[in-house]
Design an enzyme around this catalytic site. Sequence first.
Site, PDB file in Angstrom:
ATOM      1  N   HIS A 177      -0.346   2.834  -3.516  1.00 45.60           N
ATOM      2  CA  HIS A 177      -1.136   1.605  -2.708  1.00 45.60           C
ATOM      3  C   HIS A 177      -0.835   1.786  -1.265  1.00 45.60           C
ATOM      4  CE1 HIS A 177      -1.937  -2.475  -1.666  1.00 45.60           C
ATOM      5  NE2 HIS A 177      -0.707  -2.502  -0.891  1.00 45.60           N
ATOM      6  N   ASP A 179      -1.753   0.612   2.386  1.00 45.63           N
ATOM      7  CA  ASP A 179      -1.842  -0.352   3.426  1.00 45.63           C
ATOM      8  C   ASP A 179      -2.371  -0.001   4.610  1.00 45.63           C
ATOM      9  OD1 ASP A 179      -0.733  -2.766   1.689  1.00 45.63           O
ATOM     10  OD2 ASP A 179       1.370  -1.877   2.075  1.00 45.63           O
ATOM     11  N   ASP A 291      -1.977  -6.216  -4.565  1.00 45.17           N
ATOM     12  CA  ASP A 291      -1.098  -6.787  -3.619  1.00 45.17           C
ATOM     13  C   ASP A 291      -1.197  -7.946  -2.919  1.00 45.17           C
ATOM     14  OD1 ASP A 291       1.550  -6.573  -2.548  1.00 45.17           O
ATOM     15  OD2 ASP A 291       0.819  -5.280  -0.753  1.00 45.17           O
ATOM     16  N   ASP A 428       3.755   1.836  -3.290  1.00 45.08           N
ATOM     17  CA  ASP A 428       3.130   2.002  -2.047  1.00 45.08           C
ATOM     18  C   ASP A 428       3.179   3.505  -1.489  1.00 45.08           C
ATOM     19  OD1 ASP A 428       3.122  -0.644  -2.232  1.00 45.08           O
ATOM     20  OD2 ASP A 428       4.575  -1.273  -0.755  1.00 45.08           O
ATOM     21  N   HIS A 575      -4.507  -7.400   3.483  1.00 42.49           N
ATOM     22  CA  HIS A 575      -3.556  -8.451   3.080  1.00 42.49           C
ATOM     23  C   HIS A 575      -2.200  -8.164   4.038  1.00 42.49           C
ATOM     24  CE1 HIS A 575      -3.082  -4.820   0.029  1.00 42.49           C
ATOM     25  NE2 HIS A 575      -1.630  -5.273   0.479  1.00 42.49           N
TER      26      HIS A 575
END
Length: 1051
Positions: A177, A179, A291, A428, A575
Amino acid sequence: MKISRQFTVFGSAIFCVVVFSLYLMLDHLQLDRIKNPINEERLQNGQLVILQDKIDHLERLLAENNKIIANIRDSVTNLRKSVNNDKGPLEAKNLSQGLVDLLPFAPIWVLIPSEDCQFSAQTYSKAADEVQMLDVYDMLSFDNPDGGVWKQGFDISYEENEWDQEPLQVVVVPHSHNDPGWLKTFDDYYRDQTQHILNNMVVKLHEDERRKMIWSEISYFSKWWNNIDIQKKDAVKKLIERGQLEMATGGWVMPDEANTHYFALIDQLLEGHQWLERNLGVKPKTAWAVDPFGHSPTQAYLFKQAGLSNMLIQRVHYSIKKHFATQKTLEFFWRQNWDQESSTDILCHMMPFYSYDVPHTCGPDPKICCQFDFKRLPGGRISCPWRIPPQVITSDNVQQRAHMLLDQYRKKSKLFMSKVVLAPLGDDFRYTDAQEWDQQFNNYQKLFDYMNSHPELNVQAQFGTISDYFEILRKVTGMDQAGMNKGVSPFPVLSGDFFTYADRDDHYWSGYFTSRPFYKRMDRMLESHLRAAEILYSLTLANIKMFGKPSNYPAVENYKLLTEARRNLGLFQHHDAITGTGKDWVVVDYGTRYIAFLLPLPVVVHCCRTILVSGDIENEWQLRFLVSFPMNVFIMPSFRSVVVYNPIEQARSSVISIYVTTPHIRVLTAQGRPVIAQITAVWEHFTQASTETLKLKENGLKHSIKVDFVWYGTTSNKDKSGAYLFLPDGEAKKYSPSRPPVIRVTKGPVFSEVTTTFTHITHTLRLYNIQGVDGQAVEICNTVDIRGEFNQEIAMRITSDINSMNRFFTDLNGFQVQPRRTMSKLPLQANFYPMTSMAYLEDSNRRLTLLTAQSLGAASLKSGQLEVIMDRRLNQDDNRGLGQGVLDNKITANSFRLLLEPRNSRENNAPFSYPSLLSHISCTYLNHPLIQMATSVDPALLTPVPHSPLTSSFPCDIHLVNLRTIQSQVGGGPSEQAALILHRKGFDCGFSSRNTGLLCSTTRGKVLTKLKVSTFTPVSLSLMYESSSTPKHQEISLKPMEICTYRIQLG
Ligand SMILES: [Zn+2]
């Protein structure tokens, strides 16, 4: 007739030229004046200073202009006499004839064929197998008993022989994941982690064809792609061909689903899908959203329209997860509330446990599952908080470890209807170094090999992509692969949404609906500008194609500016971006990108030149406009032309505000006819304090509406409010400032307003005296400054006598309306919901709608009451990984419109509700203001006739979402084609359509455009698929609520 029709600009045109022969008006919005910069903060963080400096720079520009103003004041004074002698004050009675060429008369009634009312009036009948989320909320007790190893669930047991007939199929999906900004900026994450993950992926997947991986953030992937050589690119393509690497979702980011507007959701999906198609020839099949903090059916609808077949969601309230797990309904067809057939169904998998990390994905017991996260092997940087570390798999322990893991898989499988179990394997920023790849893939392969070679275990375990999982699932349950036909599938249909999310206890994630509201407002403004620039750009290209002029139009350069703007807007939908949940410096990074993102505006300027100017005056053409928050235009001495661009698809009468340097102004149309204007002072300081207390009442329709302000503190418990969580100290306390407010009243022919200045809020109520849509609602602007506070949140509370009881309505992503119930069994913070574009209250006679120009959290805690959190200042972290409070508050101007409509609908308990046409159009006006540009060009050289590519307004219920030129296959410039995206809005006919000021009608979903189009192909939302049916050229017909995309070639 009600006073004369007074206002400034606008007919049905896209452009309109108004000549200001002196000047007028100010804008009511306030700049973010950083009067008291918090020096310590500035010192602490150099990057913050950068953004603040940029904003300061804008302020300085304003200040400089004020100096110029002072210098020319004398000459203006001299002008005064002649002006006074020449023309008397503008009186309303002189103006009506002058307005004729600008303003079509609004019909008294809006023409709505009765068929167009059937959609919203349909009776709701719930299908037998349908799960309606409102009912689930009604039914659940929301208690939180200890479930044992699965704390928020229950004990799971099974019989050894359950898989004798049909073996368990385990699909382990490796994922990482990433971000695009959170604790680090996008670029820093890329440099430190993401590029290494992707580089290692190429090597490590090639080592063993059984290995798989999914990737979903195209923002990162495309950045990496630009940095790798051709050999590596070929290697990636090979991995995709072999099915080892899957691009899941394929959006620019994994967007937030609460604060995002559907324009931006579509835009970032389109950008990602177009990138994939151009560079990899890939069409994503499955969406992956582990998420986002709660899930919206709008996102499900957009995925469906884009041609995706499956989706996965994770962050859902723990009580709902538990309930669905007991019912084995964690997999379902997600259907839109309004859809009474099945055309919007998309197969959805809801992850059952607390998180998407390894401890919460292999099965119910995190203590066991953590031992199968081999990045946590002893000696590594991370370990298992349950204090039992993983073991390297060897021939000695493989049997025992395989049984242990299989037990978890089996238990997890018991929560689902099929005998296929999905086990995501990642977290993550995982798989950064080669060793981690080896640890995970080698150890798991040994476990799989053991399981698969022992037939008595009745299991088939393997790595897979997320689409591999759905493919197997569809196969074993007898569904077709694409998902159009659910056939004999055992899955229920579900309608509704998954807000407001709680991950544990009373920790509801309703804080982020408001956190960092300055950026939420900025996002909306820039969406509007980007859309305006996209449309104009496409029209300009068509214009050039037809007339060949001007030959020096910088089409490629401008297209690159648009592409940058799209990508920065897309990035902010992430997000942790629009949510306001990033570190201070990450927020600053997004802000800096946004300042750069004002770049599409030159596109507009160039386009204006192209479309508006005839003759060879290009050198003289200087469209000057000053961009600031808000956008204003300065008019300086004597004679100026203002070009006004209406970016919406309907004819419109709206007020524009322009800073001018003298109060002695006349406004004329390009034909020399007068336009009514109002001159208002720009207030810098309050000179007089009033001792009156505030009392705001509107008495139009035998009702009263009160607007006041309240404070929320944060609880004294250990866990306190932060960027994500709202944990208030009980009910709100009335805002009672220590000193009395200053009240300023402005009256004029165009608008009148009352501005009340408190210590923390400047609250303006404005009424437009115009016979258009703007004249129907009260405009509210709250400029909020809570920088001096400690753990406080400030809310606007609107109290009415509407008997709404516990019911209210909030929109989802500006796309649809979701009915809400305020529930006393839930804590206060659970009753807050995201409000992207509107919220309303109603009883059998009236509806009160609050339209908003920024996403904020809203609630209706008492009958007749609507409450909006406007800003939050929180001194601590809320333990969700961010590691800081929210203390970078800015002075923020929040804009709203309040609309009260008499209603003649009957009560109904349907899970759908629709705004009125007036409410829809008001919302469009609010979110897409007119764009004005001042020019020094002699008005004689400007096209005197407003330019309009549409011969008439679009139907009231059809919205032009975008007209976006498609990128060419090579070179980064424009192709000859554009994506025309239309949305037919659902609307409720139970409101008066008399004297609404609407300049449109409805047409049973038919749209006739007079745009010259040479090719016209219906396509899926993000252009991945062409429709099998080819309707006749330019015959567009949309169903209510439908979003349709057409690939067109203009000209
Ligand atoms: Zn994330």
